[in-house]
Enzyme design. Structure first.
Site, PDB file in Angstrom:
ATOM      1  N   GLY A  20       0.971  -1.149   0.083  1.00 19.13           N
ATOM      2  CA  GLY A  20       0.105   0.087  -0.485  1.00 19.13           C
ATOM      3  C   GLY A  20       0.574   1.714  -0.165  1.00 19.13           C
ATOM      4  N   MET A  95      -3.851  -7.188  -6.139  1.00 22.47           N
ATOM      5  CA  MET A  95      -3.861  -8.459  -7.368  1.00 22.47           C
ATOM      6  C   MET A  95      -4.985  -9.503  -8.569  1.00 22.47           C
ATOM      7  SD  MET A  95      -0.738  -7.629  -7.271  1.00 22.47           S
ATOM      8  CE  MET A  95       0.299  -9.418  -8.462  1.00 22.47           C
ATOM      9  N   ILE A  97      -7.986  -9.586 -11.170  1.00 18.43           N
ATOM     10  CA  ILE A  97      -8.215  -8.687 -12.203  1.00 18.43           C
ATOM     11  C   ILE A  97      -9.514  -8.932 -12.572  1.00 18.43           C
ATOM     12  CG2 ILE A  97      -8.905  -9.705 -14.960  1.00 18.43           C
ATOM     13  CD1 ILE A  97      -5.551 -11.154 -14.844  1.00 18.43           C
ATOM     14  N   LEU A  98      -9.937  -7.424 -12.386  1.00 13.01           N
ATOM     15  CA  LEU A  98     -11.367  -7.263 -12.679  1.00 13.01           C
ATOM     16  C   LEU A  98     -12.271  -8.242 -13.732  1.00 13.01           C
ATOM     17  CD1 LEU A  98     -11.335  -3.348 -11.619  1.00 13.01           C
ATOM     18  CD2 LEU A  98     -11.885  -5.191 -10.189  1.00 13.01           C
ATOM     19  N   ASN A 112      -5.676   2.580 -13.066  1.00 13.93           N
ATOM     20  CA  ASN A 112      -4.431   1.209 -12.401  1.00 13.93           C
ATOM     21  C   ASN A 112      -3.023   1.948 -12.639  1.00 13.93           C
ATOM     22  OD1 ASN A 112      -3.238  -1.008 -11.244  1.00 13.93           O
ATOM     23  ND2 ASN A 112      -2.287  -2.102 -12.946  1.00 13.93           N
ATOM     24  N   HIS A 114       1.031   0.886 -12.696  1.00 13.61           N
ATOM     25  CA  HIS A 114       1.887  -0.597 -13.745  1.00 13.61           C
ATOM     26  C   HIS A 114       3.159  -0.156 -13.603  1.00 13.61           C
ATOM     27  CE1 HIS A 114       2.437  -4.415 -15.310  1.00 13.61           C
ATOM     28  NE2 HIS A 114       3.237  -4.010 -15.839  1.00 13.61           N
ATOM     29  N   ASP A 150      -3.666  -4.353 -18.783  1.00 16.06           N
ATOM     30  CA  ASP A 150      -2.688  -3.242 -18.879  1.00 16.06           C
ATOM     31  C   ASP A 150      -2.429  -2.329 -20.371  1.00 16.06           C
ATOM     32  OD1 ASP A 150      -1.642  -4.304 -16.103  1.00 16.06           O
ATOM     33  OD2 ASP A 150      -0.610  -5.571 -16.508  1.00 16.06           O
ATOM     34  N   GLU A 179       6.405   6.408  -9.195  1.00 12.18           N
ATOM     35  CA  GLU A 179       5.155   5.423  -8.740  1.00 12.18           C
ATOM     36  C   GLU A 179       4.862   6.421  -8.222  1.00 12.18           C
ATOM     37  OE1 GLU A 179       3.745   1.290  -8.914  1.00 12.18           O
ATOM     38  OE2 GLU A 179       5.712   0.833  -9.164  1.00 12.18           O
TER      39      GLU A 179
HETATM   40  C1  GRF Z   1       3.206  -1.418  -7.363  1.00 12.60           C
HETATM   41  O1  GRF Z   1       4.391  -1.462  -8.120  1.00 12.60           O
HETATM   42  C2  GRF Z   1       2.321  -1.045  -8.739  1.00 12.60           C
HETATM   43  O2  GRF Z   1       2.734  -0.731  -9.622  1.00 12.60           O
HETATM   44  C3  GRF Z   1       2.500  -2.795  -8.938  1.00 12.60           C
HETATM   45  O3  GRF Z   1       1.833  -3.180  -7.677  1.00 12.60           O
HETATM   46  C4  GRF Z   1       2.640  -2.474  -6.174  1.00 12.60           C
HETATM   47  C5  GRF Z   1       2.330  -2.023  -5.040  1.00 12.60           C
HETATM   48  O4  GRF Z   1       2.726  -1.678  -4.567  1.00 12.60           O
HETATM   49  N1  GRF Z   1       0.710  -3.018  -9.777  1.00 12.60           N
HETATM   50  P1  GRF Z   1       2.199  -1.006  -3.280  1.00 12.60           P
HETATM   51  O5  GRF Z   1       1.239  -2.009  -3.044  1.00 12.60           O
HETATM   52  O6  GRF Z   1       1.130   0.484  -3.377  1.00 12.60           O
HETATM   53  O7  GRF Z   1       2.775  -1.020  -2.097  1.00 12.60           O
END
Ligand code: GRF
Length: 193
Positions: A20, A95, A97-98, A112, A114, A150, A179
């Site tokens: 998170g 994790m 898939i919708l 999302n 990625h 994706d 991110e």
């Molecule tokens: C991130 O790298 C995101 O891009 C991917 O899963 C990871 C989640 O990390 N989909 P966090 O739970 O936000 O720390």
């Protein structure tokens, strides 16, 4: 999504499965006066997701749904989302898939993040695959979610240089730092194209 803009913040739900750290950065972003979103709901498929602690810390409603039966889980999630008048869904390390049905229901309002420069390296183990292919750059992408994994319209991307000594772990760490900046920036872009 321009019709969603206005003086009031948009109710947002964040879906997580693990640490998170993106959730945390989105919550911090949402607290800014200039932010277009207010996070009203955190959804997880995993009761042990570390990120659920941020719900408690920031007093945001946390809901965990058992995904043994996806259809039932999604029905419950939809009802929760409608109750809270959620207008934007941010997937952040979710994790599961919708289903096509779910995505159709919230068309154009699911984002999302990625950890690759899409369309390269869709799916899992992105850092490992980028390193095996001797890529010079990796990075992260925020995109709209459509029914193909994706593959929805890209909103923003950030490149990260791969060094010779990078491992999947060190690269993941570098990309994650980006991110945390990219997701808020992409949300601003969605509401202020
Ligand atoms: C991130 O790298 C995101 O891009 C991917 O899963 C990871 C989640 O990390 N989909 P966090 O739970 O936000 O720390």
């Amino acid at each position: 999504m321009a019709q969603l803009t206005g003086p009031k913040k948009i109710n947002c739900a964040v879906f997580i499965s693990g640490t998170g750290s993106n959730l945390k950065s989105l919550i911090q972003f949402s607290k800014k006066k200039s932010s277009p979103i207010s996070i009203e709901l955190i959804i997880s498929d995993n009761a042990k997701a570390k990120g659920l602690k941020f719900g408690k810390i920031f007093k945001i409603s946390n809901k965990v749904f058992n995904y043994k039966n996806k259809l039932i889980a999604e029905k419950k999630i939809i009802s929760e989302i409608k109750n809270k008048k959620i207008k934007l869904i941010c997937l952040a390390g979710f994790m599961k898939i919708l289903s096509k049905r779910f995505i159709k229901n919230f068309k154009g309002t699911i984002l999302n993040i990625h950890p690759s420069l899409l369309p390269k390296y869709k799916g899992l183990n992105t850092h490992q695959r980028a390193l095996l292919n001797n890529e010079k750059y990796s990075g992260c992408t925020v995109h709209f979610v459509n029914s193909k994994l994706d593959s929805g319209k890209i909103i923003l991307q950030k490149k990260v240089r791969i060094s010779k000594v990078d491992t999947p772990k060190s690269l993941a760490k570098k990309v994650l730092i980006q991110e945390h900046k990219l997701y808020p920036k992409a949300i601003r872009r969605v509401f202020n194209p």
